[in-house]
Design a protein around this motif. Sequence first.
Motif, short mmCIF file in Angstrom:
data_model
loop_
_atom_site.label_atom_id
_atom_site.label_comp_id
_atom_site.label_asym_id
_atom_site.label_seq_id
_atom_site.Cartn_x
_atom_site.Cartn_y
_atom_site.Cartn_z
N ASP A 36 0.92 -1.27 -0.14
CA ASP A 36 0.02 0.01 0.03
C ASP A 36 0.97 1.32 -0.16
O ASP A 36 0.59 2.26 -0.67
N LEU A 37 1.85 1.37 0.87
CA LEU A 37 2.94 2.45 0.92
C LEU A 37 3.36 2.64 -0.49
O LEU A 37 3.51 3.80 -1.03
N ILE A 38 4.08 1.51 -1.10
CA ILE A 38 4.50 1.64 -2.59
C ILE A 38 3.59 2.06 -3.49
O ILE A 38 3.90 2.92 -4.30
N ARG A 39 2.21 1.63 -3.51
CA ARG A 39 1.08 2.19 -4.56
C ARG A 39 0.98 3.58 -4.32
O ARG A 39 0.87 4.33 -5.07
N LYS A 40 0.94 4.06 -2.83
CA LYS A 40 0.72 5.34 -2.61
C LYS A 40 1.82 6.46 -3.15
O LYS A 40 1.64 7.40 -3.66
N GLU A 41 2.98 6.03 -2.92
CA GLU A 41 4.22 6.63 -3.56
C GLU A 41 4.18 6.73 -5.18
O GLU A 41 4.65 7.88 -5.41
N GLN A 42 3.80 5.49 -5.47
CA GLN A 42 3.93 5.60 -7.04
C GLN A 42 2.81 6.48 -7.46
O GLN A 42 3.00 7.49 -8.48
N GLN A 43 1.54 6.69 -6.89
CA GLN A 43 0.33 7.73 -7.24
C GLN A 43 1.09 9.14 -7.11
O GLN A 43 1.03 10.02 -7.86
N ARG A 44 1.78 9.49 -5.78
CA ARG A 44 2.21 10.71 -5.65
C ARG A 44 3.21 11.19 -6.49
O ARG A 44 3.14 12.38 -7.16
N ASN A 45 4.01 10.36 -7.17
CA ASN A 45 5.03 10.44 -8.02
C ASN A 45 4.49 10.67 -9.30
O ASN A 45 5.00 11.65 -10.25
N ALA A 50 2.87 15.16 -13.19
CA ALA A 50 2.08 15.77 -13.99
C ALA A 50 1.95 17.15 -13.63
O ALA A 50 1.87 17.92 -14.70
N ILE A 51 2.17 17.77 -12.39
CA ILE A 51 2.26 19.07 -12.11
C ILE A 51 3.56 19.67 -12.87
O ILE A 51 3.56 20.90 -13.25
#
Length: 85
Positions: A36-45, A50-51
């Motif tokens: 879950d932490l890895i998925r969240k970090e991938q999403q944040r990246n 995009a920004i």
Amino acid sequence: MAMVKKSITVTDQQEQWMQAQLASGNYASDSELLRDLIRKEQQRNAEVEAIRLKLIEAEQSGFSSRTPAEIISDVIKRKQSNGEI
């Protein structure tokens, strides 16, 4: 989806935090927590990238002759027409 077994080392403080997460019932195992932490970090990246791309696009578009008040007004009008506010 194929799974790869990994062995990791964490600090005592990290282990205590992980155990608190497990004790709270948020996760069933260390593996679930780490995935879950890895998925969240991938999403944040992905969001940061995009920004970053939008900022580059904005920088390359040049300067605006509009005043800050005009820009704010246009944003509000656009959001209203899109039903966002």
